[in-house]
Design a protein around this motif. Structure first.
Motif, PDB file in Angstrom:
ATOM      1  N   GLY A 389      58.518  52.600  91.723  1.00  0.00           N
ATOM      2  CA  GLY A 389      58.627  52.450  90.273  1.00  0.00           C
ATOM      3  C   GLY A 389      57.285  52.353  89.576  1.00  0.00           C
ATOM      4  N   GLY A 390      56.203  52.577  90.326  1.00  0.00           N
ATOM      5  CA  GLY A 390      54.878  52.525  89.713  1.00  0.00           C
ATOM      6  C   GLY A 390      54.377  51.116  89.458  1.00  0.00           C
ATOM      7  N   ASP A 391      54.953  50.118  90.158  1.00  0.00           N
ATOM      8  CA  ASP A 391      54.542  48.723  89.959  1.00  0.00           C
ATOM      9  C   ASP A 391      53.279  48.445  90.784  1.00  0.00           C
ATOM     10  OD1 ASP A 391      54.675  46.212  88.907  1.00  0.00           O
ATOM     11  OD2 ASP A 391      56.268  45.496  90.236  1.00  0.00           O
ATOM     12  N   ILE A 392      52.235  49.188  90.486  1.00  0.00           N
ATOM     13  CA  ILE A 392      51.046  49.213  91.315  1.00  0.00           C
ATOM     14  C   ILE A 392      50.224  47.943  91.178  1.00  0.00           C
ATOM     15  CG2 ILE A 392      48.992  50.525  91.894  1.00  0.00           C
ATOM     16  CD1 ILE A 392      51.641  52.008  92.320  1.00  0.00           C
ATOM     17  N   ARG A 393      50.082  47.463  89.961  1.00  0.00           N
ATOM     18  CA  ARG A 393      49.199  46.318  89.729  1.00  0.00           C
ATOM     19  C   ARG A 393      49.717  45.065  90.441  1.00  0.00           C
ATOM     20  NH1 ARG A 393      45.296  47.406  86.087  1.00  0.00           N
ATOM     21  NH2 ARG A 393      45.588  49.242  84.749  1.00  0.00           N
ATOM     22  N   PHE A 394      51.018  44.863  90.394  1.00  0.00           N
ATOM     23  CA  PHE A 394      51.571  43.692  91.085  1.00  0.00           C
ATOM     24  C   PHE A 394      51.267  43.765  92.580  1.00  0.00           C
ATOM     25  CE2 PHE A 394      54.867  41.832  93.716  1.00  0.00           C
ATOM     26  CZ  PHE A 394      54.836  40.502  93.286  1.00  0.00           C
ATOM     27  N   CYS A 395      51.460  44.951  93.166  1.00  0.00           N
ATOM     28  CA  CYS A 395      51.209  45.115  94.600  1.00  0.00           C
ATOM     29  C   CYS A 395      49.745  44.836  94.924  1.00  0.00           C
ATOM     30  CB  CYS A 395      51.588  46.526  95.042  1.00  0.00           C
ATOM     31  SG  CYS A 395      53.339  46.917  94.861  1.00  0.00           S
ATOM     32  N   PHE A 396      48.864  45.288  94.056  1.00  0.00           N
ATOM     33  CA  PHE A 396      47.435  45.084  94.258  1.00  0.00           C
ATOM     34  C   PHE A 396      47.082  43.599  94.227  1.00  0.00           C
ATOM     35  CE2 PHE A 396      43.084  45.083  92.180  1.00  0.00           C
ATOM     36  CZ  PHE A 396      42.406  45.287  93.367  1.00  0.00           C
ATOM     37  N   TYR A 397      47.523  42.917  93.173  1.00  0.00           N
ATOM     38  CA  TYR A 397      47.200  41.503  93.044  1.00  0.00           C
ATOM     39  C   TYR A 397      47.812  40.681  94.177  1.00  0.00           C
ATOM     40  CZ  TYR A 397      45.730  42.829  88.333  1.00  0.00           C
ATOM     41  OH  TYR A 397      45.103  43.422  87.261  1.00  0.00           O
ATOM     42  N   MET A 450      61.148  48.640  87.716  1.00  0.00           N
ATOM     43  CA  MET A 450      62.005  49.818  87.531  1.00  0.00           C
ATOM     44  C   MET A 450      61.541  50.628  86.312  1.00  0.00           C
ATOM     45  SD  MET A 450      65.624  47.917  88.420  1.00  0.00           S
ATOM     46  CE  MET A 450      66.585  49.409  88.296  1.00  0.00           C
ATOM     47  N   ASN A 451      60.712  51.653  86.586  1.00  0.00           N
ATOM     48  CA  ASN A 451      60.130  52.465  85.521  1.00  0.00           C
ATOM     49  C   ASN A 451      60.371  53.945  85.775  1.00  0.00           C
ATOM     50  OD1 ASN A 451      58.642  50.168  84.201  1.00  0.00           O
ATOM     51  ND2 ASN A 451      57.568  50.166  86.161  1.00  0.00           N
ATOM     52  N   ASN A 452      60.713  54.677  84.732  1.00  0.00           N
ATOM     53  CA  ASN A 452      60.774  56.137  84.783  1.00  0.00           C
ATOM     54  C   ASN A 452      59.405  56.638  84.355  1.00  0.00           C
ATOM     55  OD1 ASN A 452      61.116  58.896  84.257  1.00  0.00           O
ATOM     56  ND2 ASN A 452      63.279  58.636  83.775  1.00  0.00           N
ATOM     57  N   LEU A 453      58.652  57.216  85.290  1.00  0.00           N
ATOM     58  CA  LEU A 453      57.265  57.597  85.036  1.00  0.00           C
ATOM     59  C   LEU A 453      57.123  58.978  84.404  1.00  0.00           C
ATOM     60  CD1 LEU A 453      55.755  56.356  88.415  1.00  0.00           C
ATOM     61  CD2 LEU A 453      55.873  55.115  86.243  1.00  0.00           C
TER      62      LEU A 453
END
Length: 456
Positions: A389-397, A450-453
């Motif tokens: 879903g593009g939740d990249i920043r959360f995964c990074f932090y 949950m994002n539509n990119l």
């Protein structure tokens, strides 16, 4: 689907998941087999070669994972473009991915060519290990281009649910690698015995031949992923690059931080002595092979959930998120049991290990099997769900907190201050996975991922 069954056990979904996961898992196994073959063959000679190739392999692993991070932006876009029925957008995503990974591979190759001793010296003070590892690293630097181009093409093939194509050519590459290792390490067919340099040349040559055959096949079949030169100018526009970098840069830094952390664990154990370094070097390719199916399911999950999000099927995506987590956990339990059964025959293949190193490696093996079950949960949640879903920043932090603020400091404290046995230090690697399970579970339940990119 049976009315009495939990709603996420949808037979059609499970079959589609495994149909994508098995080829990916096989490709991971084949990729991991390259380093396993090198270590197995060099392990017939002496432990210093095993230690050297283990450190060099970890350095290459850092760059490989970083390249996979760069491809994440393209993978997310390609999966969602394909789910939305936009084939040209998918091809553009692959072309841009290939361009970006080539730039990263070039920079990394230059570092390995110019500063190989400094890279190997981070993990050991043994001059002979440094010299052998540096030689291996310099030769294999060129193989980063094969990783770059192969992973970029795989982005499109996976989005189209056709990962078996790249898997087939990976099989050809590993077969060639095995043959060249036999010829160049030991000096068969009239060739000199090059030892660790022979293993390096075998890896570099087989990787480049593999990618050349793959590209040739795609163009011969006029496959949609057979990129034409005319496509590349299209992707050099601010909107596409910005969107790609917005997705890829956080993931690249995430992958770099995570793989760099894995290298730091290698450094911590390696500084304790050559025995620990050899045991860890033996375990590294074994771990990769054992985790192959779990990695396959996680990556397949990202494709299917990405397809759902691209089609704005949010309820279905949320249901599948928990389904894949349960499925991967089940596979981890079964795999751990099988690994325990074959532990002794596998370790018997490493004939050059001393009794002390063999005993330490057996303990590492047991700890890994338990840790694999724990690791399966955050692996699926992060790779297969949150990043889809593009939740990249959360995964990074979360990775930074779990690994660099908790896992690595506590592992170093146990090794250098408490001076615990290496088995306990190795077991500390599981700690960060527990932290990620908690954080990822909360995040999935929030549905913020949950994002539509590709909408609009």
């Amino acid at each position: 689907m049976s009315p009495s069954a939990p709603p996420f056990f949808d037979g059609v979904f499970v079959r589609r998941l495994l149909a994508i996961a098995f080829p990916i898992a096989l490709q991971v196994m084949l990729f991991s087999s390259r380093s396993l073959v090198d270590i197995l063959m060099l392990g017939q000679l002496n432990e210093l070669d095993v230690a050297a190739i283990g450190i060099a392999g970890r350095a290459l692993f850092v760059v490989t994972i970083m390249l996979f991070g760069v491809t994440t932006g393209g993978a997310l876009l390609a999966a969602q473009y394909w789910g939305a029925g936009n084939q040209h957008g998918m091809k553009q995503s692959v072309a841009l991915t290939l361009t970006m990974t080539t730039l990263v591979a070039t920079l990394a190759a230059l570092v390995f060519l110019v500063l190989p001793e400094q890279v190997i010296g981070l993990a050991t003070n043994n001059p002979e290990v440094i010299a052998r590892g540096a030689e291996y690293l310099q030769i294999t630097a060129v193989s980063l281009y094969a990783v770059s181009w192969g992973s970029s093409v795989s982005v499109g093939l996976r989005a189209m649910h056709q990962p078996a194509i790249s898997t087939l050519f990976s099989a050809v590459g590993i077969a060639l690698n095995l043959f060249l290792n036999w010829v160049l390490i030991f000096g068969h067919l009239g060739m000199p015995a090059y030892g660790i340099a022979g293993a390096a040349w075998a890896t570099a040559i087989s990787g480049l031949v593999e990618i050349a055959l793959l590209f040739g096949y795609l163009h011969l079949k006029d496959h949609p992923i057979a990129l034409r030169w005319s496509l590349f100018p299209e992707v050099f526009n601010a909107q596409m690059i910005n969107r790609f970098l917005k997705l890829s840069l956080p993931t690249t830094f995430n992958h770099l931080a995570w793989s760099g952390g894995i290298f730091m664990y290698h450094v911590i154990i390696g500084q304790a002595g050559v025995d620990g370094l050899v045991a860890l070097s033996v375990m590294t390719p074994i771990e990769s092979l054992a985790l192959a199916m779990l990695i396959g399911i996680s990556n397949a999950s990202a494709v299917l959930i990405g397809n759902q999000l691209g089609g704005s099927n949010m309820a279905q995506a949320y249901r599948q998120a928990w389904a894949v987590t349960v499925i991967n956990f089940g596979f981890a339990v079964v795999t751990a049991g099988l690994m325990l059964l074959i532990r002794d025959p596998v370790l018997d293949l490493f004939a050059a290990m001393t009794p002390e190193t063999r005993g330490l490696t057996e303990h590492f093996f047991m700890i890994f099997c338990v840790g694999m079950i724990v690791k399966s949960l955050p692996m699926t949640m992060i790779v297969g769900v949150l990043r889809a879903g593009g939740d990249i920043r959360f995964c990074f932090y979360q990775d930074i907190a779990a690994q660099w603020m908790i896992g690595i400091p506590l592992t170093a404290f146990c090794a250098f201050v408490l001076k615990l046995p290496l088995e306990w230090v190795y077991a500390m690697l599981v700690l960060e996975e527990v932290v990620k399970i908690i954080g990822s579970s909360i995040r999935i339940r929030s549905k913020a991922w949950m994002n539509n990119l590709v909408a609009g």
